[in-house]
Design a protein around this motif. Sequence first.
Motif, PDB file in Angstrom:
ATOM      1  N   THR A 179       0.838  -1.193   0.000  1.00  0.00           N
ATOM      2  CA  THR A 179       0.000   0.000   0.000  1.00  0.00           C
ATOM      3  C   THR A 179       0.874   1.244   0.000  1.00  0.00           C
ATOM      4  OG1 THR A 179      -0.192   0.051   2.422  1.00  0.00           O
ATOM      5  CG2 THR A 179      -1.887  -1.138   1.218  1.00  0.00           C
ATOM      6  N   ASP A 180       0.441   2.211  -0.799  1.00  0.00           N
ATOM      7  CA  ASP A 180       1.115   3.508  -0.925  1.00  0.00           C
ATOM      8  C   ASP A 180       0.061   4.584  -0.747  1.00  0.00           C
ATOM      9  OD1 ASP A 180       2.529   5.785  -1.667  1.00  0.00           O
ATOM     10  OD2 ASP A 180       2.411   5.352  -3.817  1.00  0.00           O
ATOM     11  N   GLY A 181      -0.095   5.075   0.487  1.00  0.00           N
ATOM     12  CA  GLY A 181      -1.100   6.099   0.745  1.00  0.00           C
ATOM     13  C   GLY A 181      -2.506   5.568   0.550  1.00  0.00           C
ATOM     14  N   THR A 182      -3.157   5.974  -0.547  1.00  0.00           N
ATOM     15  CA  THR A 182      -4.538   5.561  -0.816  1.00  0.00           C
ATOM     16  C   THR A 182      -4.632   4.534  -1.940  1.00  0.00           C
ATOM     17  OG1 THR A 182      -4.822   7.434  -2.331  1.00  0.00           O
ATOM     18  CG2 THR A 182      -5.465   7.767  -0.026  1.00  0.00           C
ATOM     19  N   GLU A 183      -3.521   3.926  -2.312  1.00  0.00           N
ATOM     20  CA  GLU A 183      -3.512   2.904  -3.369  1.00  0.00           C
ATOM     21  C   GLU A 183      -2.944   1.601  -2.817  1.00  0.00           C
ATOM     22  OE1 GLU A 183      -4.825   3.573  -6.366  1.00  0.00           O
ATOM     23  OE2 GLU A 183      -5.145   5.676  -5.826  1.00  0.00           O
ATOM     24  N   ALA A 184      -3.487   0.481  -3.277  1.00  0.00           N
ATOM     25  CA  ALA A 184      -3.020  -0.830  -2.823  1.00  0.00           C
ATOM     26  C   ALA A 184      -2.895  -1.778  -4.010  1.00  0.00           C
ATOM     27  CB  ALA A 184      -3.974  -1.409  -1.784  1.00  0.00           C
ATOM     28  N   TYR A 185      -1.898  -2.640  -3.947  1.00  0.00           N
ATOM     29  CA  TYR A 185      -1.609  -3.575  -5.031  1.00  0.00           C
ATOM     30  C   TYR A 185      -1.315  -4.937  -4.408  1.00  0.00           C
ATOM     31  CZ  TYR A 185      -0.790   0.952  -7.199  1.00  0.00           C
ATOM     32  OH  TYR A 185      -0.930   2.254  -7.633  1.00  0.00           O
ATOM     33  N   THR A 186      -1.826  -6.007  -5.021  1.00  0.00           N
ATOM     34  CA  THR A 186      -1.627  -7.333  -4.442  1.00  0.00           C
ATOM     35  C   THR A 186      -1.429  -8.394  -5.513  1.00  0.00           C
ATOM     36  OG1 THR A 186      -2.525  -8.952  -2.875  1.00  0.00           O
ATOM     37  CG2 THR A 186      -4.102  -7.902  -4.332  1.00  0.00           C
ATOM     38  N   ILE A 187      -0.676  -9.418  -5.145  1.00  0.00           N
ATOM     39  CA  ILE A 187      -0.468 -10.607  -5.973  1.00  0.00           C
ATOM     40  C   ILE A 187      -0.687 -11.821  -5.089  1.00  0.00           C
ATOM     41  CG2 ILE A 187       2.029 -10.266  -5.618  1.00  0.00           C
ATOM     42  CD1 ILE A 187       0.506 -12.334  -8.471  1.00  0.00           C
ATOM     43  N   SER A 188      -1.416 -12.806  -5.598  1.00  0.00           N
ATOM     44  CA  SER A 188      -1.731 -14.010  -4.842  1.00  0.00           C
ATOM     45  C   SER A 188      -1.406 -15.228  -5.691  1.00  0.00           C
ATOM     46  CB  SER A 188      -3.215 -14.009  -4.454  1.00  0.00           C
ATOM     47  OG  SER A 188      -3.541 -15.114  -3.657  1.00  0.00           O
TER      48      SER A 188
END
Length: 380
Positions: free
Chosen positions: A285-294
Amino acid sequence: MVLYMFWEVDSWMVQSRKQWERCMHLKMKPAARCMVQVAVLASLAGAAWLPSAVAAPAAGDEQMVSQAETQARASWREDISHTTPPTEGCFHATYPSILWKQVGCNVVTPRSHPLPRKVSRLSSLSGGAQTTGNGDDYAAEVSGLITGTVGTFPSVTGVTSEQSVGVAAFGGGGILGSNEYTLQINSNANATTSVCKSHSGCTVWQQFIYSPDYSTQGEAAVFMQYWLIGYGGSSCPSGFGSDGGGDCYKNSAAVTAPDVPITQLANLKLSGTVASGGSDTTVFTDGTEAYTISANDSVLKIATVWNESEFNVVGNAGGSDAEFNSGSSVTVNVAVTSGSTAAPTCVANAGTTGETNNLTAGSCTASGGSSPSIQFTESN
């Protein structure tokens, strides 16, 4: 104009209602945080249609809204770090939504990849003395098994610049230059699973990583890296590459994220979760953005042996060193989930990554309760 304003309010309210319904399905503590987010969203909707002269809050009200918004964003970052994607793959979310939106995954060709610790190969770094990393780091240890780790930087002061420099003992490699670093959550590397196929001395090691410019200049990658340490022999299992020294490694697919300058370090959070027979996930997460890999846990079956977690900001791959400007101070928090409220153990010299930074770690403290964690400050 009036019709547009009413449409805008209706859009806000529909989103608020959906978020509220989502909150009702969460456990008590996450639900409370979720409802704070919805309240902020609803308050924004309520003010959106008012004329500016009527809607303008007093100075004290502005401060209250600002505090509520700050708390809502912090709660969102906590919630999204613990929200499992609906399926394996790559996803993105933007505050205040706590629903993951699927995006494309990338099969990256790394410019250089992170390395495991090689304590026996310690030597002086170019441009500075090695102080944290390549084994010399704290890890949070639990008595059972870890199912999740969240790494944050509660306090960052004096950081104005950072550069990744090569380390002679690791061949001087890595992704070098200004604002080149990695955030890493690393498992212990002292246990074996069936993936080692009975190779004597083989242990498994898994990393959850955020790396700027990892494959493409100007783009960061969020991914997991898998290692079979001491696998030996002349060949690695299918899909794994050899490091030429008896170890085998491979990457998961990656989700693309922005390159974030080191001056924004306090806004960043990295988490890693695992599930035996299920999926392993990393969230950035960067401030108000989130990124994920599963991806499937079967690659290493790390969920069956994970009992120590290292988290830190270090050089960008290749055993490199993240050199911060003089006067930098960074507080590191490593929160672990293991089904216990007991405080984890601060284990010194338990780091498993080969990358380093030029900050000296102080004493480590451990806390129990609803979010067991260890915390320490490193500075120069």
